[in-house]
Each structure stands twice: as C-alpha cells, then as structure tokens.
Design a protein around this motif. Structure first.
Motif, mmCIF file in Angstrom:
data_model
loop_
_atom_site.group_PDB
_atom_site.id
_atom_site.type_symbol
_atom_site.label_atom_id
_atom_site.label_comp_id
_atom_site.label_asym_id
_atom_site.label_seq_id
_atom_site.Cartn_x
_atom_site.Cartn_y
_atom_site.Cartn_z
ATOM 1 N N LYS A 22 -5.623 0.681 -2.405
ATOM 2 C CA LYS A 22 -5.370 2.131 -2.225
ATOM 3 C C LYS A 22 -5.228 3.356 -2.274
ATOM 4 N N ASP A 23 -6.805 3.534 -3.176
ATOM 5 C CA ASP A 23 -6.779 4.781 -2.883
ATOM 6 C C ASP A 23 -7.776 5.327 -1.759
ATOM 7 N N PRO A 25 -8.536 7.391 0.575
ATOM 8 C CA PRO A 25 -7.163 8.647 1.277
ATOM 9 C C PRO A 25 -6.455 8.348 2.947
ATOM 10 N N ASN A 28 -2.882 7.475 2.514
ATOM 11 C CA ASN A 28 -1.961 7.666 1.931
ATOM 12 C C ASN A 28 -1.359 9.533 2.329
ATOM 13 N N GLU A 30 1.414 11.712 3.955
ATOM 14 C CA GLU A 30 2.981 12.612 3.638
ATOM 15 C C GLU A 30 3.329 12.875 4.756
ATOM 16 N N ASP A 215 -4.625 12.037 4.837
ATOM 17 C CA ASP A 215 -5.709 12.689 4.389
ATOM 18 C C ASP A 215 -6.927 12.884 5.664
#
Length: 256
Positions: A22-23, A25, A28, A30, A215
């Motif tokens: 989940k973490d 990068p 994640n 945009e 990211d």
C-alpha cells in the motif's frame, strides 16, 4: 505454544506485507482529468512531469516528458495510408520519442489534413464521412486511432532503441467520448502486472483529457480503449466511436 506463535507471526507478516504494498510510492498515482476546456489540465500534467525533452535519442534524465501531436506527419504517413507502429521510436531526432504502438486490429492510422493531394477526407472521413463532423481535432488537424479494433497497446523504449523502458505516466486527449464506461487506460509494469484501470471523462463531440502519473517510473505498457466500437459504423445510442489527439508521457527510463 509453538503453533500459536507461528500463527501470530504469519498474521503480523501478512499485515506488514499488505502495508508495504500500500505504501509503495510507485502505486500512489495522481490522476489529472478534464473535459471541454482541457488546456489547464494538460499544462498541470506537464508541470508534474517536468520539461519538454523533445525528440532526441537516448534518455534525458529522470524528469521531463515527451509529446506527440501527429501534425508533423506527411501526407504519405497519414490516411488513407497506415501508420507505422514504431514511427516515433526512430533512432534519429525529432522522432526518437521512445514509443511503439500496436493494435489487435488491422492497422493504425493518422487522419488526413484538409490540404492532402489525394482529397482524402479529414477526421477519418475516409472510413466514414460522418466522422468529419464529430471528431474536432484539438491541435492541428491530424488525429490518431486504431483501425479494425478499438484497442491500442503502447509500449515504451529508451528513445531511438529497442531497450525496454518505463515511464512515470501517460496522458492523452480523447475526442468524442460519449459514455464514461467506454474509454480508459490500463497501465502495466515491466512484468505485465496491471497498475490499474482509469476511465476518462465524457463529452459528446468534444475534448477530454486523462493523465495518470506515478511517484516513480514504473509503466512499460498502456492499453488504450477507444469507445466501444472500432471505427466504421455511424454513432448511435449503442455505438460510441472515439479517437485521440495529443499523447504526453514521462521521460523513458531503461527498465531494471
């Protein structure tokens, strides 16, 4: 006791593993999207990627973007002629952009302009004359689409080479998306693992933009869905045909 300790360890490890994923990068993203007046969204997306790195061969660092607007193509490279899948992965400037496009259909095509010597109708009017009225170009006159399918697969390479590459993101201008469920990008990493499906906005006979940025450089392939039908039939309540204009994508980095 050992049995319960092992079970507790397994549960803790599972939670830790899920948290790490989940973490990550790289997962994640945009999302930038707009319909109608889309220029501000495009400018925002470009700013997130960095400077325009043009069309020179080789990787130009960790930031920046490459762009294709189709308008530099010659009449011989446009409708009614097919588009070469690796045209924008030339070993020389200005077409060393690091992008190769394929389709499960019969070919790819860039639409004609109004001044072509063969009298080919613009806006894919050579496929269906009604399309000249429903596909307003965003920049210049030329547009892009697969033929014989509503699917295109985009892969990235170190510009001007056959070395596989990854990018931080990909965005593009769609033209004439009638329904939200009929146009989308699916992003894949170098191991062909899906990074998610992202739908576009909709605007009948207008422009919409969708851009996704991660990211880190992680995207090797993008599957693009154009409407719910290949070019050919008239639009109707059940048929939604769509095409694309500008492509914008992060600077290709050699895949590790």
């Amino acid at each position: 006791m050992k049995k319960y300790c092992f079970l507790l360890f397994a549960i803790v490890w599972s939670v830790f593993a899920v948290s790490c994923e989940k973490d990550d990068p790289g997962l994640n993203p945009e999302v930038i999207k707009a319909s109608g007046n889309i220029q501000a969204a495009i400018d925002e997306y470009k700013a997130l990627l960095g400077a325009d790195n043009g069309g020179d061969p080789g990787t130009k660092g960790l930031t920046g973007y490459r762009e294709i607007n189709w308008d530099g193509l010659s009449d011989a490279e446009s409708a009614p002629n097919a588009y070469a899948p690796d045209l924008f992965n030339s070993p020389t400037a200005p077409r060393a952009r690091g992008i190769v496009i394929n389709t499960p259909g019969t070919s790819l095509m860039v639409s004609a302009d109004n001044s072509n010597p063969t009298g080919t109708l613009p806006g894919f009017g050579n496929i269906n004359p009604t399309y000249t009225a429903i596909f307003p170009p965003f920049s210049g006159e030329r547009l892009f689409s697969p033929v014989g399918s509503n699917i295109a697969d985009i892969r990235f390479y170190v510009p001007g080479s056959t070395t596989k590459a990854v990018v931080r993101g990909f965005g593009a201008v769609y033209v004439d998306v009638d329904r939200l469920e009929n146009a989308a990008f699916e992003y894949f990493d170098i191991n062909n693992k899906s990074l998610g499906v992202y739908g576009t906005p909709a605007l009948n006979e207008g422009h919409v933009f969708l851009g996704v940025i991660f990211d880190k450089a992680i995207v090797h392939r993008v599957r693009v869905e154009y409407g719910n039908s290949a070019l050919g039939p008239n639009e109707s309540n059940t048929v939604d045909v769509s095409v694309m204009d500008n492509f914008i994508f992060g600077e290709p980095q050699e895949a590790q």
